[in-house]
Design a protein around this motif. Structure first.
Motif, PDB file in Angstrom:
ATOM      1  N   VAL A 370       0.857  -1.183   0.000  1.00  0.00           N
ATOM      2  CA  VAL A 370       0.000   0.000   0.000  1.00  0.00           C
ATOM      3  C   VAL A 370       0.898   1.240   0.000  1.00  0.00           C
ATOM      4  O   VAL A 370       1.563   1.520   1.002  1.00  0.00           O
ATOM      5  N   PRO A 371       0.969   1.988  -1.089  1.00  0.00           N
ATOM      6  CA  PRO A 371       1.859   3.148  -1.159  1.00  0.00           C
ATOM      7  C   PRO A 371       1.524   4.192  -0.093  1.00  0.00           C
ATOM      8  O   PRO A 371       0.351   4.418   0.241  1.00  0.00           O
ATOM      9  N   GLY A 372       2.569   4.823   0.432  1.00  0.00           N
ATOM     10  CA  GLY A 372       2.382   5.960   1.325  1.00  0.00           C
ATOM     11  C   GLY A 372       2.217   5.636   2.790  1.00  0.00           C
ATOM     12  O   GLY A 372       2.083   6.543   3.605  1.00  0.00           O
ATOM     13  N   LEU A 373       2.228   4.356   3.153  1.00  0.00           N
ATOM     14  CA  LEU A 373       2.129   3.958   4.554  1.00  0.00           C
ATOM     15  C   LEU A 373       3.364   3.152   4.924  1.00  0.00           C
ATOM     16  O   LEU A 373       3.887   2.381   4.114  1.00  0.00           O
ATOM     17  N   TYR A 374       3.821   3.316   6.173  1.00  0.00           N
ATOM     18  CA  TYR A 374       4.941   2.493   6.634  1.00  0.00           C
ATOM     19  C   TYR A 374       4.548   1.019   6.587  1.00  0.00           C
ATOM     20  O   TYR A 374       3.373   0.655   6.757  1.00  0.00           O
ATOM     21  N   GLY A 375       5.540   0.167   6.386  1.00  0.00           N
ATOM     22  CA  GLY A 375       5.286  -1.244   6.143  1.00  0.00           C
ATOM     23  C   GLY A 375       4.536  -1.962   7.244  1.00  0.00           C
ATOM     24  O   GLY A 375       3.785  -2.903   6.966  1.00  0.00           O
ATOM     25  N   TYR A 376       4.697  -1.533   8.489  1.00  0.00           N
ATOM     26  CA  TYR A 376       4.062  -2.283   9.567  1.00  0.00           C
ATOM     27  C   TYR A 376       2.548  -2.129   9.589  1.00  0.00           C
ATOM     28  O   TYR A 376       1.857  -2.879  10.284  1.00  0.00           O
ATOM     29  N   VAL A 377       2.002  -1.182   8.807  1.00  0.00           N
ATOM     30  CA  VAL A 377       0.546  -1.057   8.684  1.00  0.00           C
ATOM     31  C   VAL A 377       0.077  -1.290   7.250  1.00  0.00           C
ATOM     32  O   VAL A 377      -1.081  -1.022   6.942  1.00  0.00           O
ATOM     33  N   SER A 378       0.957  -1.815   6.386  1.00  0.00           N
ATOM     34  CA  SER A 378       0.552  -1.849   4.976  1.00  0.00           C
ATOM     35  C   SER A 378       1.138  -2.963   4.138  1.00  0.00           C
ATOM     36  O   SER A 378       0.714  -3.139   3.000  1.00  0.00           O
ATOM     37  N   ALA A 379       2.096  -3.703   4.626  1.00  0.00           N
ATOM     38  CA  ALA A 379       2.891  -4.536   3.713  1.00  0.00           C
ATOM     39  C   ALA A 379       3.008  -5.979   4.199  1.00  0.00           C
ATOM     40  O   ALA A 379       4.095  -6.555   4.204  1.00  0.00           O
ATOM     41  N   THR A 380       1.899  -6.579   4.588  1.00  0.00           N
ATOM     42  CA  THR A 380       1.914  -7.937   5.114  1.00  0.00           C
ATOM     43  C   THR A 380       2.459  -8.920   4.083  1.00  0.00           C
ATOM     44  O   THR A 380       1.940  -9.037   2.974  1.00  0.00           O
ATOM     45  N   LYS A 381       3.498  -9.654   4.460  1.00  0.00           N
ATOM     46  CA  LYS A 381       4.061 -10.698   3.600  1.00  0.00           C
ATOM     47  C   LYS A 381       3.367 -12.030   3.906  1.00  0.00           C
ATOM     48  O   LYS A 381       2.786 -12.212   4.971  1.00  0.00           O
ATOM     49  N   TRP A 382       3.474 -12.955   2.945  1.00  0.00           N
ATOM     50  CA  TRP A 382       2.912 -14.306   3.106  1.00  0.00           C
ATOM     51  C   TRP A 382       1.460 -14.231   3.592  1.00  0.00           C
ATOM     52  O   TRP A 382       1.002 -15.017   4.424  1.00  0.00           O
ATOM     53  N   VAL A 383       0.704 -13.274   3.051  1.00  0.00           N
ATOM     54  CA  VAL A 383      -0.650 -12.998   3.538  1.00  0.00           C
ATOM     55  C   VAL A 383      -1.580 -14.164   3.206  1.00  0.00           C
ATOM     56  O   VAL A 383      -1.543 -14.729   2.107  1.00  0.00           O
ATOM     57  N   THR A 384      -2.412 -14.540   4.157  1.00  0.00           N
ATOM     58  CA  THR A 384      -3.371 -15.631   3.961  1.00  0.00           C
ATOM     59  C   THR A 384      -4.799 -15.246   4.345  1.00  0.00           C
ATOM     60  O   THR A 384      -5.734 -15.963   3.998  1.00  0.00           O
ATOM     61  N   ASP A 385      -4.966 -14.137   5.057  1.00  0.00           N
ATOM     62  CA  ASP A 385      -6.302 -13.799   5.556  1.00  0.00           C
ATOM     63  C   ASP A 385      -6.480 -12.287   5.572  1.00  0.00           C
ATOM     64  O   ASP A 385      -5.604 -11.555   6.043  1.00  0.00           O
ATOM     65  N   LEU A 386      -7.624 -11.821   5.057  1.00  0.00           N
ATOM     66  CA  LEU A 386      -7.990 -10.409   5.073  1.00  0.00           C
ATOM     67  C   LEU A 386      -9.367 -10.289   5.724  1.00  0.00           C
ATOM     68  O   LEU A 386     -10.335 -10.863   5.228  1.00  0.00           O
ATOM     69  N   GLU A 387      -9.430  -9.542   6.807  1.00  0.00           N
ATOM     70  CA  GLU A 387     -10.696  -9.350   7.506  1.00  0.00           C
ATOM     71  C   GLU A 387     -11.053  -7.872   7.519  1.00  0.00           C
ATOM     72  O   GLU A 387     -10.264  -7.036   7.996  1.00  0.00           O
ATOM     73  N   VAL A 388     -12.215  -7.535   7.013  1.00  0.00           N
ATOM     74  CA  VAL A 388     -12.719  -6.169   7.057  1.00  0.00           C
ATOM     75  C   VAL A 388     -13.410  -5.997   8.406  1.00  0.00           C
ATOM     76  O   VAL A 388     -14.361  -6.711   8.729  1.00  0.00           O
ATOM     77  N   THR A 389     -12.932  -5.036   9.198  1.00  0.00           N
ATOM     78  CA  THR A 389     -13.432  -4.927  10.568  1.00  0.00           C
ATOM     79  C   THR A 389     -13.259  -3.495  11.080  1.00  0.00           C
ATOM     80  O   THR A 389     -13.037  -2.566  10.298  1.00  0.00           O
TER      81      THR A 389
END
Length: 520
Positions: A370-389
């Motif tokens: 996600v451009p413009g955000l630091y990686g710890y809030v935007s750049a999940t590696k090996w992602v397997t789950d996305l929850e809208v909450t």
């Protein structure tokens, strides 16, 4: 009354150390079958990472950079070696103390494996094997050494200087166990490699975006003057994450679940994602742990699918605030939902990087960008789950550790040449560096020599506002001596970076980058 037999100190130490080697090797080889993260040694290391307070982890990144994990594993090895020595020395009269200490370490390894999110219940076989091998080896060698001591209380040497028969038997036994442990550990490593994700990545067909990124013009960097190349090679791209061992996720077994506050849940395989409309975007990523002037920033062409389009397809319900993503190893991240849904932002579920599938250490099979955000809030590696909450319902890994909830990248600049504390000839000095304000864009960079006036630098060609921009300036330095060079950037919103220094915690460092150099 006859004094009870006691092991010599060397025998005791060898017993403890060889038992440690056997325990680690057994756990490692079983982990090759039940999940690499089940290795007790690695599981305990991962638990240490997860339990480390934010300030200490920040210090480790500042001090050791991308070698922080190597330092941790090395430190653990030293601690375990010392404990093995202690186990042996405490057990000179009997195996009880060492057995208890090894048992305690085994239980600790079992707990660490049990709490891992990326392995199943069978993973407990690895710490169990480690425990059995450690205790069995310790008691076997202890009994053998004790028998040798009883038979040869004075440890007499033969005329030829060779060890007495009893001692030779002990050394042969210990050497045999150590050699077996080495072969077992190597076998576990080879088995792990044969079952890892590298072969899966190699089998991925070429990723062909329907909308490639614009070509990078030749004047997009000043690499000849000392800046980085505009695109960072994958092998040089910085890596900061909490994964002690790179998760081994094969594309053929990977799925992504999109759920939560949505109208329709989605579950996508790797082939499902590849079959969608792939786009390529040039994006600079920056770590929140990057100090002023630091190296934790890189740029790549990422290939993937538009993340906002996936969410719109699922149908986001009113009241949703964050996209809570989970990695294969259990790490979590919270991204502001409004940013992900912004059509101009260009957030990606990325599959590729610089023309090839994502490298394993950068998130294969898939990651978020996600451009413009630091990686710890935007750049999940090996992602397997996305929850809208909502923010209240779910708290991500770093948010729980007192980092900021929302972390837009700060406008910053860095001097790459001259190098700090370097020596140059007096006269004309060319300074060069980089500046970034992802998704906002850099409008101007200025440099100042000593206490002189600010002078505007020449900027490289704009490729995209989501990527860094290079700068260079020629300075007249007529007199020999020590000099101070400072830089500052202004972004396209009109904001000029502040000179006030602040640490990276909780939402990124601020301040002007300043170096000292010498002319002769």
């Amino acid at each position: 009354m006859t004094e009870r037999a006691r092991l010599s100190a060397p025998h005791a130490v060898v017993t403890g150390v060889v038992a440690l080697a056997a325990a680690l090797a057994a756990g490692h080889v079983v982990a090759a079958f039940v999940g690499r993260s089940a290795s007790p040694y690695l599981a305990v290391g991962s638990a240490v990472v997860e339990l480390t307070p934010a300030w200490l982890e920040d210090w480790a990144v500042r001090t050791f950079g991308t070698a922080d994990k190597v330092v941790l594993l090395g430190g653990m090895a030293v601690v375990l070696l010392l404990l093995a020595v202690v186990a042996g020395v405490l057990s000179r009269r009997g195996p009880g103390p060492g057995t208890a200490l090894i048992g305690g370490l085994g239980v600790l390894g079992g707990v660490a494996v049990f709490t891992r999110a990326d392995v199943g219940q069978l993973a407990l076989l690895a710490p169990l094997a480690s425990l059995v091998a450690g205790i069995g080896t310790f008691r076997f060698l202890h009994a053998r050494a004790l028998r040798e001591t009883t038979e040869n209380p004075d440890n007499p040497e033969n005329i030829g200087g060779r060890p007495a028969p009893g001692r030779r038997r002990f050394l042969l036994g210990a050497g045999g166990v150590a050699a077996g442990a080495g072969v077992l550990g190597l076998g576990g490593q080879l088995l792990g490699v044969s079952r890892d994700a590298a072969s899966s990545r190699a089998a991925v067909p070429p990723l062909r975006p329907v909308r490639p990124a614009p070509p990078v013009p030749p004047d997009a960097d000043f690499a000849k003057l000392g800046t980085p190349t505009f695109l960072t090679p994958n092998t040089d791209f910085y890596r900061i994450d909490t994964a002690l061992v790179v998760p081994q996720v094969r594309a053929d077994g990977w799925t992504l679940r999109l759920h939560g506050m949505v109208e329709r849940e989605l579950e996508l395989s790797y082939d499902d994602v590849r079959a969608r409309r792939l786009v390529e975007r040039t994006i600079t990523l920056c770590c929140v742990s990057n100090e002023v002037g630091g190296p934790l920033i890189s740029t790549a062409n990422f290939i993937g699918v538009d993340l906002g389009e996936l969410l719109r397809e699922a149908g986001v319900r009113p009241g949703a605030e964050q996209l809570f993503s989970t990695s294969a190893d259990g790490w979590t991240c919270g991204t502001p939902l409004a940013v992900v849904l912004d059509r101009d932002r260009g957030a990606l579920l990325a599959l590729g990087m610089n023309g090839e599938p994502l490298p394993l250490e950068h998130g294969f099979p898939a990651r978020l960008v996600v451009p413009g955000l630091y990686g710890y809030v935007s750049a999940t590696k090996w992602v397997t789950d996305l929850e809208v909450t909502t923010w209240e319902a779910r708290r991500a890994y770093w948010f729980e550790r007192d980092w900021a909830r929302e972390a837009p990248v700060k406008t910053q600049s860095r001097i790459d040449r001259p190098v700090a504390f370097g020596t140059l000839l007096a006269g004309r000095v060319v300074a060069a560096g980089i500046a970034w304000a992802q998704h906002t864009g850099i409008a101007k960079v200025e440099a100042r020599l000593d206490s002189g006036p600010w002078r505007e630098a020449e900027l490289s060609t704009v490729v995209t506002d989501d990527a860094w921009r290079m700068w260079q300036i020629a300075l007249d330095v007529p007199r020999p001596g020590n000099h101070r060079l400072t830089c500052r950037a202004t972004d396209r919103s009109g904001y000029t970076q502040t000179p006030l220094r602040s640490p990276v915690l909780p939402d990124g460092a601020t301040g002007w980058h300043e170096i000292t150099f010498t002319t002769t």
